[in-house]
Design a protein around this motif. Structure first.
Motif, mmCIF file in Angstrom:
data_model
loop_
_atom_site.group_PDB
_atom_site.id
_atom_site.type_symbol
_atom_site.label_atom_id
_atom_site.label_comp_id
_atom_site.label_asym_id
_atom_site.label_seq_id
_atom_site.Cartn_x
_atom_site.Cartn_y
_atom_site.Cartn_z
ATOM 1 N N GLN A 3 -2.025 0.683 2.695
ATOM 2 C CA GLN A 3 -2.036 1.087 1.298
ATOM 3 C C GLN A 3 -1.626 2.536 1.087
ATOM 4 O O GLN A 3 -1.827 3.387 1.934
ATOM 5 C CB GLN A 3 -3.417 0.845 0.722
ATOM 6 N N ASP A 4 -1.073 2.754 -0.070
ATOM 7 C CA ASP A 4 -0.641 4.074 -0.507
ATOM 8 C C ASP A 4 -1.859 4.801 -1.085
ATOM 9 O O ASP A 4 -2.432 4.373 -2.076
ATOM 10 C CB ASP A 4 0.438 3.881 -1.578
ATOM 11 N N THR A 5 -2.226 5.906 -0.459
ATOM 12 C CA THR A 5 -3.448 6.601 -0.874
ATOM 13 C C THR A 5 -3.145 7.865 -1.670
ATOM 14 O O THR A 5 -4.042 8.666 -1.943
ATOM 15 C CB THR A 5 -4.279 6.994 0.355
ATOM 16 N N SER A 8 -5.113 8.407 -5.266
ATOM 17 C CA SER A 8 -6.510 8.829 -5.198
ATOM 18 C C SER A 8 -6.625 10.233 -4.604
ATOM 19 O O SER A 8 -7.469 11.034 -5.017
ATOM 20 C CB SER A 8 -7.346 7.824 -4.405
ATOM 21 N N LEU A 86 2.970 -0.961 -7.440
ATOM 22 C CA LEU A 86 1.532 -1.166 -7.566
ATOM 23 C C LEU A 86 1.075 -2.376 -6.777
ATOM 24 O O LEU A 86 -0.065 -2.465 -6.363
ATOM 25 C CB LEU A 86 1.157 -1.380 -9.037
ATOM 26 N N ALA A 88 1.273 -5.458 -3.787
ATOM 27 C CA ALA A 88 1.594 -5.645 -2.379
ATOM 28 C C ALA A 88 2.370 -6.931 -2.143
ATOM 29 O O ALA A 88 2.731 -7.239 -1.023
ATOM 30 C CB ALA A 88 0.302 -5.647 -1.546
ATOM 31 N N ARG B 2 8.921 -4.154 2.634
ATOM 32 C CA ARG B 2 7.920 -3.471 1.825
ATOM 33 C C ARG B 2 6.805 -4.404 1.390
ATOM 34 O O ARG B 2 5.648 -4.111 1.596
ATOM 35 C CB ARG B 2 8.621 -2.871 0.607
ATOM 36 N N GLN B 3 7.173 -5.522 0.795
ATOM 37 C CA GLN B 3 6.169 -6.381 0.172
ATOM 38 C C GLN B 3 5.927 -7.676 0.931
ATOM 39 O O GLN B 3 6.774 -8.149 1.656
ATOM 40 C CB GLN B 3 6.597 -6.688 -1.259
ATOM 41 N N ASP B 4 4.756 -8.202 0.674
ATOM 42 C CA ASP B 4 4.361 -9.481 1.246
ATOM 43 C C ASP B 4 4.997 -10.594 0.419
ATOM 44 O O ASP B 4 4.698 -10.755 -0.755
ATOM 45 C CB ASP B 4 2.838 -9.570 1.186
ATOM 46 N N ASP B 85 -4.343 -8.488 0.471
ATOM 47 C CA ASP B 85 -4.408 -7.453 -0.557
ATOM 48 C C ASP B 85 -3.350 -7.670 -1.629
ATOM 49 O O ASP B 85 -2.185 -7.926 -1.331
ATOM 50 C CB ASP B 85 -4.165 -6.070 0.063
ATOM 51 N N LEU B 86 -3.763 -7.556 -2.883
ATOM 52 C CA LEU B 86 -2.817 -7.705 -3.982
ATOM 53 C C LEU B 86 -2.176 -6.379 -4.343
ATOM 54 O O LEU B 86 -1.076 -6.336 -4.867
ATOM 55 C CB LEU B 86 -3.548 -8.238 -5.222
ATOM 56 N N PHE B 87 -2.883 -5.287 -4.031
ATOM 57 C CA PHE B 87 -2.431 -3.983 -4.502
ATOM 58 C C PHE B 87 -1.909 -3.100 -3.387
ATOM 59 O O PHE B 87 -2.386 -3.145 -2.271
ATOM 60 C CB PHE B 87 -3.570 -3.278 -5.243
ATOM 61 N N ALA B 88 -0.921 -2.304 -3.752
ATOM 62 C CA ALA B 88 -0.266 -1.447 -2.773
ATOM 63 C C ALA B 88 -0.908 -0.071 -2.713
ATOM 64 O O ALA B 88 -0.480 0.769 -1.946
ATOM 65 C CB ALA B 88 1.216 -1.320 -3.105
ATOM 66 N N PHE B 89 -1.928 0.161 -3.532
ATOM 67 C CA PHE B 89 -2.575 1.471 -3.491
ATOM 68 C C PHE B 89 -4.078 1.316 -3.290
ATOM 69 O O PHE B 89 -4.645 0.266 -3.556
ATOM 70 C CB PHE B 89 -2.269 2.276 -4.753
ATOM 71 N N GLY B 90 -4.702 2.373 -2.796
ATOM 72 C CA GLY B 90 -6.130 2.322 -2.508
ATOM 73 C C GLY B 90 -6.646 3.702 -2.171
ATOM 74 O O GLY B 90 -5.991 4.693 -2.469
ATOM 75 N N PHE B 91 -7.797 3.784 -1.561
ATOM 76 C CA PHE B 91 -8.382 5.084 -1.213
ATOM 77 C C PHE B 91 -8.110 5.402 0.247
ATOM 78 O O PHE B 91 -7.851 4.524 1.044
ATOM 79 C CB PHE B 91 -9.890 5.121 -1.408
ATOM 80 N N SER B 92 -8.247 6.698 0.565
ATOM 81 C CA SER B 92 -8.049 7.061 1.966
ATOM 82 C C SER B 92 -9.328 6.886 2.778
ATOM 83 O O SER B 92 -9.277 6.506 3.936
ATOM 84 C CB SER B 92 -7.495 8.481 2.090
ATOM 85 N N ILE B 108 -10.739 4.255 -9.358
ATOM 86 C CA ILE B 108 -9.631 3.431 -8.881
ATOM 87 C C ILE B 108 -10.109 2.011 -8.617
ATOM 88 O O ILE B 108 -9.452 1.028 -8.992
ATOM 89 C CB ILE B 108 -9.055 4.016 -7.571
#
Lengths: 144, 144
Positions: A3-5, A8, A86, A88, B2-4, B85-92, B108
């Motif tokens: 994931q792209d962090t 955040s 946004l 995945a 890049r994407q699933d 995972d549905l989303f490409a962004f998240g926390f570190s 987030i």
DNA sequence: AATAATGTAATAGGTAAAGTTACACAAGCT
DNA sequence: AGCTTGTGTAACTTTACCTATTACATTATT
């Protein structure tokens, strides 16, 4: 997918910058994020170009926030990252000849568009000042 | 890469399988997807375990759909992939000590949860039969 | 001039899906 | 029985992208 962090991380940095007058160096920020000064400069570049922060070079320099926290939304920060994907998941071919695949793509695309609009709308309502308020609530409950 | 793309690929395959009586071999499917027979078996495994398709080995074998298209939703297919995972962004960091980072993560996370619920709800309403109907509409407009 | 910063290019590392190779197993055909 | 055509899987390679590191130019303060 990993994931792209960056989003955040940027929010985290901006909120810390809002709590202090003195400029923060990339190195200080990097320690805070458990990252690297060069990585910090890279992700901050968009915010700088967007006019949300200011970078001063040389001795005593560093990064400073240039707007109030109620003037910056999560959407602003997301946009300053050049609006990375946004989601995945996606299609394998952008414009397939197969009609079935076209329909599948249209279906997935529809779901993604709807969800994207909803997320960006949500992002546009979230201001840094609201997250700040949440931090204060957390501090209060810790102190209690 | 890049994407699933597994979800859209599976939907594509299922719809083609619904249009024919004869079993389709992994190799045929691979050609259809511009992919590889082993990759096909890998992504089909979940559907098989979920009882949506059936794989026969040996001569004359292959994959066959075992439910009607109005009995399979996009959500079913997504779940058969183990809900990636549905989303490409998240926390570190999952659970940071820093209160500011905790608030950012919560913010987030809230946006993601809301969006996830909306997407999965949408997926649960989308049946393969509806995509089939869309394919027929496209065929008609091509024929005209 | 020395020091402390940012700016950025070039390169390496890590991760997960996709692709490939290899082989065991199963079922039908001759 | 043996050959062919399939699936089932493990192991490895490739690919794409964010992240991390190294190196060096530039700028500002002391």
């Amino acid at each position: 997918m990993r994931q792209d962090t960056r989003l955040s991380r940027l929010l985290h940095v901006l909120l810390h910058m809002a709590q202090t007058e003195a400029p923060m160096t990339s190195q200080q920020i990097a320690v805070m994020l458990g990252s690297n000064a060069v990585v910090v400069r890279r992700i901050m570049a968009g915010l700088r170009d967007g006019g949300y922060v200011d970078a001063e070079r040389g001795h005593g320099g560093g990064w400073r926030i240039t707007k109030r926290t109620d003037e910056i939304t999560v959407l602003d920060v997301y946009r300053s990252l050049d609006e990375p994907d946004l989601f995945a998941f996606g299609f394998s071919k952008p414009s397939p000849a197969c009609l079935v695949e076209q329909s599948v793509n249209a279906t997935i695309k529809g779901a993604i568009e709807t969800a994207k609009d909803a997320i960006l709308d949500k992002f546009s309502t979230l201001r840094l000042s609201q997250i700040e308020a949440d931090v204060r609530r957390r501090m209060d409950s810790v102190a209690r």
